[in-house]
Design a protein around this motif. Structure first.
Motif, short mmCIF file in Angstrom:
data_model
loop_
_atom_site.label_atom_id
_atom_site.label_comp_id
_atom_site.label_asym_id
_atom_site.label_seq_id
_atom_site.Cartn_x
_atom_site.Cartn_y
_atom_site.Cartn_z
N GLU A 16 49.86 36.88 31.12
CA GLU A 16 49.58 36.07 30.04
C GLU A 16 49.85 34.85 30.88
O GLU A 16 51.04 34.44 31.21
N ARG A 17 48.92 33.87 30.94
CA ARG A 17 49.24 32.34 31.58
C ARG A 17 49.88 31.42 30.79
O ARG A 17 49.91 31.49 29.24
N PHE A 18 50.56 30.71 31.42
CA PHE A 18 51.36 29.58 30.71
C PHE A 18 50.38 28.60 30.18
O PHE A 18 49.02 28.47 30.67
N THR A 19 50.58 27.92 29.18
CA THR A 19 49.81 26.82 28.67
C THR A 19 50.06 25.71 29.52
O THR A 19 50.80 25.22 29.84
N THR A 42 53.19 35.14 33.18
CA THR A 42 54.15 36.03 32.64
C THR A 42 53.63 37.62 32.77
O THR A 42 52.23 37.66 31.97
N VAL A 43 54.04 38.44 33.48
CA VAL A 43 53.46 40.04 33.48
C VAL A 43 53.78 40.76 32.12
O VAL A 43 55.02 40.61 31.78
N VAL A 44 52.92 41.14 31.53
CA VAL A 44 53.10 41.76 30.07
C VAL A 44 52.84 43.24 30.22
O VAL A 44 53.34 44.13 29.55
N ALA A 45 52.21 43.87 31.20
CA ALA A 45 51.77 45.17 31.36
C ALA A 45 51.22 45.47 32.63
O ALA A 45 50.72 44.68 33.54
N GLU A 66 58.37 39.62 34.57
CA GLU A 66 58.34 38.89 35.62
C GLU A 66 57.48 37.47 35.67
O GLU A 66 56.29 37.75 35.26
N LYS A 67 57.55 36.54 36.22
CA LYS A 67 56.88 35.35 36.45
C LYS A 67 56.40 35.43 37.63
O LYS A 67 56.94 35.32 38.72
N VAL A 68 54.95 35.20 37.73
CA VAL A 68 54.28 35.29 38.94
C VAL A 68 53.16 34.06 39.22
O VAL A 68 52.85 33.17 38.22
N PHE A 86 44.96 38.14 31.30
CA PHE A 86 43.95 38.12 32.60
C PHE A 86 44.49 39.56 33.14
O PHE A 86 45.55 39.83 33.43
N LEU A 87 43.34 40.27 33.62
CA LEU A 87 43.80 41.10 34.65
C LEU A 87 43.62 40.94 36.23
O LEU A 87 42.51 40.53 36.45
N PHE A 88 44.57 41.38 36.73
CA PHE A 88 44.61 41.24 38.25
C PHE A 88 45.08 42.38 38.97
O PHE A 88 45.66 43.21 38.58
N ARG A 89 44.38 42.49 40.26
CA ARG A 89 44.98 43.64 41.17
C ARG A 89 46.34 43.10 41.56
O ARG A 89 46.52 42.05 41.82
N ASP A 90 47.18 44.16 41.92
CA ASP A 90 48.40 43.80 42.42
C ASP A 90 48.30 42.88 43.89
O ASP A 90 49.16 41.83 43.95
N GLY A 91 47.36 43.50 44.61
CA GLY A 91 47.34 42.50 45.82
C GLY A 91 46.84 41.17 45.92
O GLY A 91 46.66 40.31 46.76
N ASP A 92 46.29 40.81 44.63
CA ASP A 92 45.48 39.47 44.23
C ASP A 92 46.70 38.46 43.89
O ASP A 92 46.37 37.42 44.10
N ILE A 93 47.81 38.99 43.28
CA ILE A 93 48.71 38.11 42.95
C ILE A 93 49.65 37.44 43.91
O ILE A 93 50.04 38.23 45.23
N LEU A 94 49.67 36.18 44.28
CA LEU A 94 50.28 35.42 45.32
C LEU A 94 51.72 35.69 45.51
O LEU A 94 52.07 35.87 46.62
#
Length: 99
Positions: A16-19, A42-45, A66-68, A86-94
């Motif tokens: 869930e992106r911050f506003t 913030t990671v929600v799932a 966690e905050k990413v 938003f759905l991201f792959r684990d490898g796409d998270i910076l």
């Protein structure tokens, strides 16, 4: 909670992106076009992880809560209970922020 009804598969991460900030510290209201894209979330799932060639599951590198830091582009928008996720792959998270 909407994310309790949704479990990402494989190495996917639901965030869930911050506003975006709508008012500056000086009190000036910012129009939508002037607001920067929010790259923190913030990671929600999280999914269980990806399966390698040997059949072993490689766990996801982030945990719920966690905050990413996200890339500027990418991810799949998912609407759950009228809220944007938003759905991201684990490898796409910076990266992730450590407390």
């Amino acid at each position: 909670m909407a994310f309790r009804k949704f479990l990402p598969l494989f190495d996917r991460v639901l965030v869930e992106r911050f506003t975006a900030e709508t008012v500056t510290k000086g009190g000036i209201m910012l129009p939508e076009k002037a607001q920067g894209k929010v790259l923190e979330a913030t990671v929600v799932a999280v999914g269980p992880g990806s399966v390698n060639q040997k059949g072993n599951v490689t766990p996801v590198s982030v945990k719920v809560g966690e905050k990413v830091l996200l890339p500027e582009y990418g991810g799949t928008k998912v609407i759950l209970d009228n809220k944007d996720y938003f759905l991201f792959r684990d490898g796409d998270i910076l990266g992730k922020y450590v407390e």
